[in-house]
Structure formats: structure tokens, C-alpha cells
Scaffold this active site. Sequence first.
Site, PDB file in Angstrom:
ATOM      1  CG  HIS A 128      -1.840   1.155   1.331  1.00 33.78           C
ATOM      2  ND1 HIS A 128      -3.168   0.989   1.667  1.00 33.78           N
ATOM      3  CD2 HIS A 128      -1.687   2.499   1.137  1.00 33.78           C
ATOM      4  CE1 HIS A 128      -3.771   2.170   1.677  1.00 33.78           C
ATOM      5  NE2 HIS A 128      -2.879   3.112   1.361  1.00 33.78           N
TER       6      HIS A 128
ATOM      7  NE  ARG B 173       0.496  12.128  -2.559  1.00 35.76           N
ATOM      8  CZ  ARG B 173      -0.438  11.711  -1.731  1.00 35.76           C
ATOM      9  NH1 ARG B 173      -1.457  10.987  -2.155  1.00 35.76           N
ATOM     10  NH2 ARG B 173      -0.368  12.011  -0.455  1.00 35.76           N
TER      11      ARG B 173
ATOM     12  CG  ASN C  70      -5.141   8.630  -3.173  1.00 36.54           C
ATOM     13  OD1 ASN C  70      -4.128   8.072  -3.589  1.00 36.54           O
ATOM     14  ND2 ASN C  70      -5.180   9.228  -1.998  1.00 36.54           N
TER      15      ASN C  70
ATOM     16  CE  LYS D 109      -7.793   2.307  -0.212  1.00 37.07           C
ATOM     17  NZ  LYS D 109      -6.658   3.207  -0.068  1.00 37.07           N
TER      18      LYS D 109
ATOM     19  CG  HIS E 147      -9.686   4.886   3.765  1.00 38.85           C
ATOM     20  ND1 HIS E 147      -8.451   5.483   3.836  1.00 38.85           N
ATOM     21  CD2 HIS E 147     -10.415   5.415   4.788  1.00 38.85           C
ATOM     22  CE1 HIS E 147      -8.432   6.350   4.846  1.00 38.85           C
ATOM     23  NE2 HIS E 147      -9.621   6.322   5.437  1.00 38.85           N
TER      24      HIS E 147
ATOM     25  CG  LEU F 151      -7.267  10.988   7.893  1.00 40.47           C
ATOM     26  CD1 LEU F 151      -8.143  11.732   6.894  1.00 40.47           C
ATOM     27  CD2 LEU F 151      -7.983  10.864   9.244  1.00 40.47           C
TER      28      LEU F 151
ATOM     29  CG  ASP G 242      -1.542   5.045   4.112  1.00 40.60           C
ATOM     30  OD1 ASP G 242      -1.726   5.265   2.896  1.00 40.60           O
ATOM     31  OD2 ASP G 242      -2.235   5.559   5.007  1.00 40.60           O
TER      32      ASP G 242
ATOM     33  CG  HIS H  91       0.317  15.429   1.892  1.00 38.44           C
ATOM     34  ND1 HIS H  91      -0.713  15.762   1.035  1.00 38.44           N
ATOM     35  CD2 HIS H  91      -0.056  14.264   2.470  1.00 38.44           C
ATOM     36  CE1 HIS H  91      -1.667  14.851   1.098  1.00 38.44           C
ATOM     37  NE2 HIS H  91      -1.290  13.917   1.966  1.00 38.44           N
TER      38      HIS H  91
ATOM     39  CB  ALA I 164      -4.655  13.001   6.292  1.00 39.37           C
TER      40      ALA I 164
HETATM   41  O1  DOR Z   1      -3.117   9.809   5.665  1.00 40.84           O
HETATM   42  C1  DOR Z   1      -3.516   9.448   4.564  1.00 40.84           C
HETATM   43  N1  DOR Z   1      -2.992   9.978   3.429  1.00 40.84           N
HETATM   44  N2  DOR Z   1      -4.480   8.537   4.485  1.00 40.84           N
HETATM   45  C2  DOR Z   1      -5.061   8.228   3.323  1.00 40.84           C
HETATM   46  O2  DOR Z   1      -5.964   7.429   3.325  1.00 40.84           O
HETATM   47  C3  DOR Z   1      -4.657   8.888   2.066  1.00 40.84           C
HETATM   48  C4  DOR Z   1      -3.304   9.412   2.163  1.00 40.84           C
HETATM   49  C5  DOR Z   1      -2.956  10.380   1.042  1.00 40.84           C
HETATM   50  O3  DOR Z   1      -3.217  10.058  -0.114  1.00 40.84           O
HETATM   51  O4  DOR Z   1      -2.392  11.438   1.328  1.00 40.84           O
HETATM   52 ZN    ZN Z   2      -3.299   5.063   1.695  1.00 39.64          ZN
END
Ligand code: DOR
Ligand code: ZN
Length: 352
Positions: A21, A25, A49, A107, A144, A227, A255, A259, A271
Site C-alpha cells: 500500500h 502521486r 487517489n 480501492k 479504506h 488517516l 501507506d 505531502h 493527512a
Molecule cells: O493519511 C492518509 N494519506 N491517508 C489516506 O488514506 C490517504 C493518504 C494520502 O493520499 O495522502
Molecule cells: Zn493510503
Amino acid sequence: MPEQVLRVTERIEIPRPDDWHVHFRDGDVLRSVVPHTSRVFARAVVMPNLRPPVTTVAAAMAYRARIVQAVPPGVAFEPLMTLYLTPTTTPEEIAVAAAHPAIVGVKLYPAGATTNAQAGVADLDSVTGVLEAMQELRLPLLVHGESIDPACDPFDREAEFVQKTLGPLIERFPRLRVVLEHVTTAEGAAFVRDAPDTVAGTLTPQHLLYDRRALFEGGLRPHMYCLPVLKRAHHRDALLEAATASDGKFFAGTDSAPHEIGAKESSCGCAGIYNSPTALQLYAEAFDLAGALPALEAFVSRNGPAFYGRAVNVERVALERRPCSVPESYPLGGGVVAPLRAGASVMWSIVP
Ligand code: DOR
Ligand code: ZN
């Protein structure tokens, strides 16, 4: 007096691990982060995502080609792709995905639950045909697992989702293959443990090493915000027990979610925790502190391939108990990202 011999494991060697997982980006950011994952992990399940989300096999294959371009020369790395489930996903697209060797799952983002989850699914009844097709074709649903009821406390969202949504889902689709991603609670871990072998779970380094106190240590710590959010200490204990159990139901999914630093250090911070450069070393530290180093190999190298029906990697990697320091930041596209443990160290290192 004879010298005391300390019988502690100082070095371990395991098959090259996989990350089940990760968030890569796109564009410049993708080029910054793919080398960190691919140098350590042989394969990674890449989350869809993006903006716009990856909803078709054609889009996933184009994205995969951009990932492959970002792998450093001489590094062997296989990106495993996922589709983003939306209310308009069709059973026909699921059939194409299930037949494609590079697509490993679909997903489920409950609508609005997390970063770029706006296009997700608010009501699972709206995707019944798709779930039927996934069950028949054995294409896993990667979940999720958080409630999107605005009345639900953020610290209760996973437990509520497991009880109100995931339990009933598995009753309706008893043969559906499901991964509860980034499990963060005792309730989530128990659900996966007690479910049939068609249900598995991933665990992140941060949820194995920290509890929610880390969010407030000496002030508000935006880089510890992800998250599902970190939970109370007793949940972390349950996750460690799940990770180190011999039932094969849990495997590594970092995960890692980069960012840009300004998007985290903000009045409304995003998150996501970036851990790719030291994820394996952090898992080793967590297992070592739990007195369970022998269980690391199954968790990072064997249980995931077994669930996804893939071979264990042949290459091997060695780790030793020697601190490795973590930089304050890494380049991320045109900016920087602060990694987990920025400016500090991890107890374990990869032997070069
Ligand atoms: O903290 C998180 N960041 N949880 C997620 O489910 C998505 C992820 C993100 O894509 O930044
Ligand atoms: Zn994730």
C-alpha cells in the site's frame, strides 16, 4: 568473572520485501518518491487517489508506465496497480481489470473519507454489480475502512465502519477477497483475525510504533497526522500482536503518503505520513521492540505474496541493529517533504 555474552540478534536476512500500500502521486512528485520505495521493496501496490482518480485499466496502465520511467537504472521493481472505485465503475471494467496481470485490486474510498476521496462511494448498494463481479473474478477489494458519518468521532471511525459496513459487506459477499488497509484499532485487527482467509489486513510503521500522544507531544505535530488517525496505546498493542502473530493475515503496507511540507504545516494540514525511505527499518524496529524479530520475515516478505497469489521474492536483503539517521527533509517535486522521524534516527539499518 567471565565476560557476559549478550545473546541478541544483531543482523537478519530476509527475502526482499514488498509494500502492499503506497502513494506515489504523479509528475515531479512521482519522480522524487519512486526511487525511495523501489530501492528497498521489490513490488508495491500503488494507490489510485490521483486527481483525477485512476478509474480505468487504460489510465492505470498509462500511470504504470510513468512509474516505471521513474525507477532508477539497474533497480528491479514491479508496480502493482489498483483502480479507484466510483459509483460509475462498471462490471465490464472489472472484468478487464481482473484479466490484467498488473492490476491487483480495486480501492474503496468511502466518499470524502480522506485525501482525494471525493469521487469515492457513499453507499455500497450503488456498486452491488461491481462487487458481484469482483467476488466471481477473485479481484480483491482494498478498503479504506472509515465511517463517513459526520456525527462519528474521528477516533471511532474505523471501529464504526468495521461494525456497520464491513461486517455486513462480508456477509453479503462471503467469497469477496478483501484487504482492510492500514488497520489502526483493536476492533479492526480482531475483525481481520476472525474473518475467513479471504480477508487480510495491512499495517503501517507509524501505527505499529506510535499512539495518539505523538500528535500532541510538546505541541501540535502535523507530520504525525494521517488517516486513519493514530489511536490510543492499547490499540497499538493490538496491532503489534496482529503483526507478529503466525496466522499470516497481516502484511506490510506503508501507506507512505507524501505531502509538500507547507501543505502539512498549515492551518488545515493534509493527512499523510511519508515513510518510504526508512519503512523497512522502522518495521524492524517495531518488531525488535516487541521482542518478535523472527516474525518480521513473514510480515514484510511472505504473507502479502501468499494473499495475492504471487511468488516470494528471490533476492534477499540484510538488516543490522545499527542506527540510521533520517534527514530533516527530502526533495519533493519543486518543494520538500518531511519524513517520519525527520532529523532523528531509526534503530535498524539496511546493510548496503
Ligand atoms: O493519511 C492518509 N494519506 N491517508 C489516506 O488514506 C490517504 C493518504 C494520502 O493520499 O495522502
Ligand atoms: Zn493510503
